[in-house]
Design an enzyme around this catalytic site. Structure first.
Site, PDB file in Angstrom:
ATOM      1  N   SER A 117       1.001  -1.288  -0.212  1.00 50.68           N
ATOM      2  CA  SER A 117       0.059   0.398   0.018  1.00 50.68           C
ATOM      3  C   SER A 117       1.157   0.774  -0.223  1.00 50.68           C
ATOM      4  O   SER A 117       0.996   1.260  -0.792  1.00 50.68           O
ATOM      5  CB  SER A 117      -1.143   0.118   0.849  1.00 50.68           C
ATOM      6  OG  SER A 117      -1.796   0.963   0.699  1.00 50.68           O
ATOM      7  N   HIS A 118       0.730   1.751   0.889  1.00 47.16           N
ATOM      8  CA  HIS A 118       1.496   3.552   0.996  1.00 47.16           C
ATOM      9  C   HIS A 118       2.703   3.379   1.680  1.00 47.16           C
ATOM     10  O   HIS A 118       3.243   4.649   1.928  1.00 47.16           O
ATOM     11  CB  HIS A 118       0.686   4.463   2.049  1.00 47.16           C
ATOM     12  CG  HIS A 118       0.025   3.661   3.110  1.00 47.16           C
ATOM     13  ND1 HIS A 118      -0.856   2.892   2.906  1.00 47.16           N
ATOM     14  CD2 HIS A 118       0.626   3.682   4.137  1.00 47.16           C
ATOM     15  CE1 HIS A 118      -1.363   2.287   4.830  1.00 47.16           C
ATOM     16  NE2 HIS A 118      -0.375   2.918   5.588  1.00 47.16           N
ATOM     17  N   ASP A 282      -2.494   6.839  -2.907  1.00 47.60           N
ATOM     18  CA  ASP A 282      -1.523   6.246  -2.638  1.00 47.60           C
ATOM     19  C   ASP A 282      -0.536   4.887  -3.831  1.00 47.60           C
ATOM     20  O   ASP A 282      -0.925   4.963  -4.964  1.00 47.60           O
ATOM     21  CB  ASP A 282      -1.882   5.054  -1.717  1.00 47.60           C
ATOM     22  CG  ASP A 282      -2.606   4.263  -1.452  1.00 47.60           C
ATOM     23  OD1 ASP A 282      -3.585   4.049  -2.616  1.00 47.60           O
ATOM     24  OD2 ASP A 282      -2.969   3.598  -0.613  1.00 47.60           O
ATOM     25  N   ASP A 284      -0.877   1.542  -4.039  1.00 45.54           N
ATOM     26  CA  ASP A 284      -1.654   0.459  -5.194  1.00 45.54           C
ATOM     27  C   ASP A 284      -2.931   0.992  -5.373  1.00 45.54           C
ATOM     28  O   ASP A 284      -4.111   0.674  -5.975  1.00 45.54           O
ATOM     29  CB  ASP A 284      -1.960  -0.744  -4.320  1.00 45.54           C
ATOM     30  CG  ASP A 284      -2.431  -0.574  -2.612  1.00 45.54           C
ATOM     31  OD1 ASP A 284      -2.459   1.018  -1.495  1.00 45.54           O
ATOM     32  OD2 ASP A 284      -2.845  -0.952  -2.295  1.00 45.54           O
ATOM     33  N   ASP A 286      -5.899   2.570  -4.000  1.00 46.28           N
ATOM     34  CA  ASP A 286      -7.202   2.532  -3.087  1.00 46.28           C
ATOM     35  C   ASP A 286      -7.078   3.901  -1.928  1.00 46.28           C
ATOM     36  O   ASP A 286      -8.362   3.984  -1.757  1.00 46.28           O
ATOM     37  CB  ASP A 286      -7.207   1.147  -2.534  1.00 46.28           C
ATOM     38  CG  ASP A 286      -6.360   0.788  -0.972  1.00 46.28           C
ATOM     39  OD1 ASP A 286      -5.145   2.051  -0.770  1.00 46.28           O
ATOM     40  OD2 ASP A 286      -5.800  -0.204  -0.603  1.00 46.28           O
ATOM     41  N   ARG A 287      -5.905   4.818  -2.150  1.00 45.01           N
ATOM     42  CA  ARG A 287      -6.333   5.568  -0.844  1.00 45.01           C
ATOM     43  C   ARG A 287      -6.534   6.876  -2.098  1.00 45.01           C
ATOM     44  O   ARG A 287      -6.162   7.115  -3.089  1.00 45.01           O
ATOM     45  CB  ARG A 287      -5.605   5.237  -0.083  1.00 45.01           C
ATOM     46  CG  ARG A 287      -5.127   5.044   1.103  1.00 45.01           C
ATOM     47  CD  ARG A 287      -4.040   5.265   1.666  1.00 45.01           C
ATOM     48  NE  ARG A 287      -3.889   3.859   3.379  1.00 45.01           N
ATOM     49  CZ  ARG A 287      -3.097   4.559   3.892  1.00 45.01           C
ATOM     50  NH1 ARG A 287      -3.172   5.232   4.758  1.00 45.01           N
ATOM     51  NH2 ARG A 287      -3.743   2.906   5.236  1.00 45.01           N
ATOM     52  N   LYS A 381     -11.219  -0.421  -1.184  1.00 44.87           N
ATOM     53  CA  LYS A 381     -11.649   1.212  -1.527  1.00 44.87           C
ATOM     54  C   LYS A 381     -11.053   2.314  -2.786  1.00 44.87           C
ATOM     55  O   LYS A 381     -10.056   1.262  -3.564  1.00 44.87           O
ATOM     56  CB  LYS A 381     -10.968   1.794  -0.315  1.00 44.87           C
ATOM     57  CG  LYS A 381      -9.887   1.630   0.065  1.00 44.87           C
ATOM     58  CD  LYS A 381      -9.099   2.079   1.400  1.00 44.87           C
ATOM     59  CE  LYS A 381      -7.704   2.208   1.641  1.00 44.87           C
ATOM     60  NZ  LYS A 381      -7.600   0.811   2.949  1.00 44.87           N
TER      61      LYS A 381
HETATM   62  C1  G1P Z   1      -4.138   1.828   8.090  1.00 47.07           C
HETATM   63  C2  G1P Z   1      -5.388   2.531   7.814  1.00 47.07           C
HETATM   64  C3  G1P Z   1      -7.088   1.865   8.308  1.00 47.07           C
HETATM   65  C4  G1P Z   1      -6.500   0.967   6.491  1.00 47.07           C
HETATM   66  C5  G1P Z   1      -5.641   0.132   6.696  1.00 47.07           C
HETATM   67  C6  G1P Z   1      -5.394  -0.429   5.185  1.00 47.07           C
HETATM   68  O1  G1P Z   1      -4.945   1.014   9.170  1.00 47.07           O
HETATM   69  O2  G1P Z   1      -5.664   3.533   9.580  1.00 47.07           O
HETATM   70  O3  G1P Z   1      -7.757   2.498   8.270  1.00 47.07           O
HETATM   71  O4  G1P Z   1      -7.737  -0.010   6.753  1.00 47.07           O
HETATM   72  O5  G1P Z   1      -4.223   1.299   7.228  1.00 47.07           O
HETATM   73  O6  G1P Z   1      -4.467   0.114   4.445  1.00 47.07           O
HETATM   74  P1  G1P Z   1      -3.757   0.797  10.857  1.00 47.07           P
HETATM   75  O7  G1P Z   1      -2.329   0.812  10.698  1.00 47.07           O
HETATM   76  O8  G1P Z   1      -4.430   1.927  11.381  1.00 47.07           O
HETATM   77  O9  G1P Z   1      -4.401  -0.827  11.837  1.00 47.07           O
HETATM   78 ZN    ZN Z   2      -3.341   1.305  -0.375  1.00 47.09          ZN
END
Ligand code: G1P
Ligand code: ZN
Length: 548
Positions: A117-118, A282, A284, A286-287, A381
């Site tokens: 992801s990010h 981000d 991948d 999704d954000r 998302k």
């Molecule tokens: C974080 C975000 C959460 C999201 C997840 C995946 O998780 O807070 O809302 O679903 O990344 O993108 P966390 O690190 O808080 O567990």
């Molecule tokens: Zn992501």
């Protein structure tokens, strides 16, 4: 082509978190690490047997370091495990929402998405892998728990010996008895977007003097944004910045928030001639972060505005079934749901908790405060979806982003919101802070802190209304009489120490009393959070690492 069975020793740390298995690249590239996990997934979903004849898998990732190598390994393992076909994105690319779209469109058994992801990428960054089921959404906990259990027990994996597939050539190739179809990663997704939004209206908006900027942060959305925003919607070349996916995201942290998307923030908050609209996505895809000229839209408000304006968007004009938001997300969407007369669900953090509600047709829109917004068009998302939704609203209303928010707050009241992250804390210190809040919890109800009187304090737990599964320990909530809240929660996605998140929300009904600066409005709650948790003394930290 013969499948080989390779003896292996199980690892003990392959527990998928909120969004799959995420580790440092050095961990993932250790001998058999990836192979073991992939075999654990296949064993789990096929009950330790081969895939039923004709089973199709979707495969792709965000293009980060090790993406291509991992795809070649997974393809060889898929062939050895009996898959009939794998649909893989060209160049190994598939954004997370696009993977979800492809799984659903072609009704495949499921998919493997390679992404952290990010989180930063590159040889010193992170890598990750996630299994999504046939509905296109992340595997539910009972599957990920079973994958983890299997990973600790397996003694071998299956793989074929074969040359690499050419991931850059669209079309079908074969790998033993299995077909590998390299697909255009953008086409199916772009078609879905065109079916939901009023592209003609957005095209007209962009053809006028409206200007926008989309920051792909050198991550996966570059090709998607260029095709959709520049080519199909006619925005001038250069509208998409950092549009070429790089294995290390250009050394950046591909997380679209005010801290990490600094290039976009400088453009939108800088000169007088800032664009009318700015957005970023981000690693991948999704954000999303949405900005107006010199104006930040909190993700919680974004969900509420999207829901309130759904009638302007062709894909949703027929009405919506309901809204779901994660527990720490502000209650702004609840107010819209109430007005629309539809239910609003409060779920634990993580997109997977929305899946059952969407599958059952109970909700249309879902959102998380962590820059996640989406709908039942896929089961992830979806960053670009949110951006297009906003463009559709702007095209139809002809107002600025800020003006739309002002009108929204005047109508519904404002849930002033901010999240303070304390990253990479030593685990015992983070646990100590949570323990202190938990212990204080029993004594808080009824207690007054200045104007704020505590109404309740609990450890959030959730019973899924569809399958009855119960998730406990989802975050400590301190609710106040006026609807304001403080939530303390440990992150489930960090790869270094522990990250403590403090979510702050103050409800302000009167637009005249709404301050421009959220941190100022939240100052009393910030002080209460400190008083309850003793965070500064326990951590030795003066301030949060990231404030959004
Ligand atoms: C974080 C975000 C959460 C999201 C997840 C995946 O998780 O807070 O809302 O679903 O990344 O993108 P966390 O690190 O808080 O567990
Ligand atoms: Zn992501």
């Amino acid at each position: 082509m013969n499948a080989r069975t390779v003896a292996t020793t199980p690892f003990t740390d392959q527990k998928p978190g909120t969004s799959g298995l995420r580790k440092k690249v050095a961990v993932f590239t250790a001998p058999n690490y990836l192979e073991n996990f992939v075999q654990a997934v296949f064993d789990t979903i096929f009950d330790n047997a081969a895939a039923p004849a004709g089973t199709t898998l979707v495969l792709g990732g965000d293009g980060r370091y090790y993406n291509r190598e991992a795809i070649q390994v997974i393809l060889r393992m898929a062939a050895a495990n009996g898959f009939g076909k794998v649909l893989v994105g060209q160049g190994g690319i598939l954004s997370t929402p696009a993977a979800s779209c492809v799984i659903r469109k072609f009704k495949t058994f499921g998919g493997l998405i390679l992404s952290a992801s990010h989180n930063p990428g590159g040889p010193d960054g992170d890598f990750g892998i996630k299994y999504n089921t046939g509905n296109g959404g992340p595997a539910p906990e009972k599957i990920t728990d079973a994958i983890f259990a299997r990973s600790k027990a397996l003694t071998s994996y299956r793989i074929v010996d074969a040359a690499d597939i050419d991931l850059d050539r669209v079309g079908t190739q074969s790998l033993g008895d299995m077909a590998v179809e390299v697909i255009d990663p953008v086409a199916d997704y772009a078609e879905l977007m065109e079916s939901l939004f009023d592209f003609a209206a957005i095209r007209e908006l962009i053809a006028g003097d409206f200007r926008l900027c989309f920051d792909a942060m050198h991550a996966v959305t570059g090709p998607y944004a260029k095709e959709i925003i520049e080519r199909r919607l006619g925005a001038p070349a250069g509208t998409v910045i950092n549009g070429v996916p790089l294995e290390d995201f250009g050394g950046g942290h591909p997380d679209p928030n005010l801290t990490y998307a600094h290039e976009l923030v400088e453009i939108m908050f800088g000169a007088n001639d800032a664009p009318d609209f700015g957005a970023a996505s981000d690693g991948d895809g999704d954000r999303n972060m949405v900005l107006g000229r010199g104006f930040f839209v909190t993700p919680s408000d974004s969900l509420a505005v999207i829901a309130a304006n759904a009638a302007l968007v062709p894909g949703y004009a027929g009405g919506i079934a309901g809204i779901a938001r994660s527990m720490p997300t502000s209650a702004a969407a609840d107010r819209v749901a109430q007005k629309l007369g539809v239910p609003c669900y409060e779920t634990p953090t993580g997109w997977k908790f929305f899946g059952n509600l969407m599958d059952a047709g109970k909700v249309t829109f879902c959102g998380e405060e962590s820059f996640g917004t989406g709908s039942d068009h896929v089961r992830e998302k979806d960053g670009l979806w949110a951006v297009l939704f906003w463009l559709n609203i702007l095209a139809k209303r002809g107002l600025s982003v800020e003006h739309i928010l002002q009108l929204h707050w005047a109508e519904y009241g404002r849930n002033v919101y901010s999240r303070h992250d304390h990253e990479a804390l030593p685990t015992d210190i983070a646990n100590g802070i949570m323990e202190q809040v938990r212990a204080a919890g029993a004594t808080l109800p009824g207690k007054a802190f200045g104007n704020y009187r505590v109404k309740f304090c609990d450890d959030f737990s959730y019973t899924d209304p569809i399958d009855g599964s119960v998730s406990t320990g989802q975050g400590l909530r301190v609710g106040f009489e006026d609807g304001s809240r403080i939530v303390f929660r440990l992150s489930g996605t960090g790869t270094e120490g522990a990250t403590l998140r403090i979510y702050l929300e103050a409800f302000e009904a009167d637009p005249a009393r709404q301050m421009a600066d959220a941190q100022l409005s939240l100052a009393p709650l910030i002080a209460i959070a400190e008083e309850i948790s003793g965070l500064r003394a326990r951590s030795g930290r003066e301030r949060p690492t990231v404030i959004t």
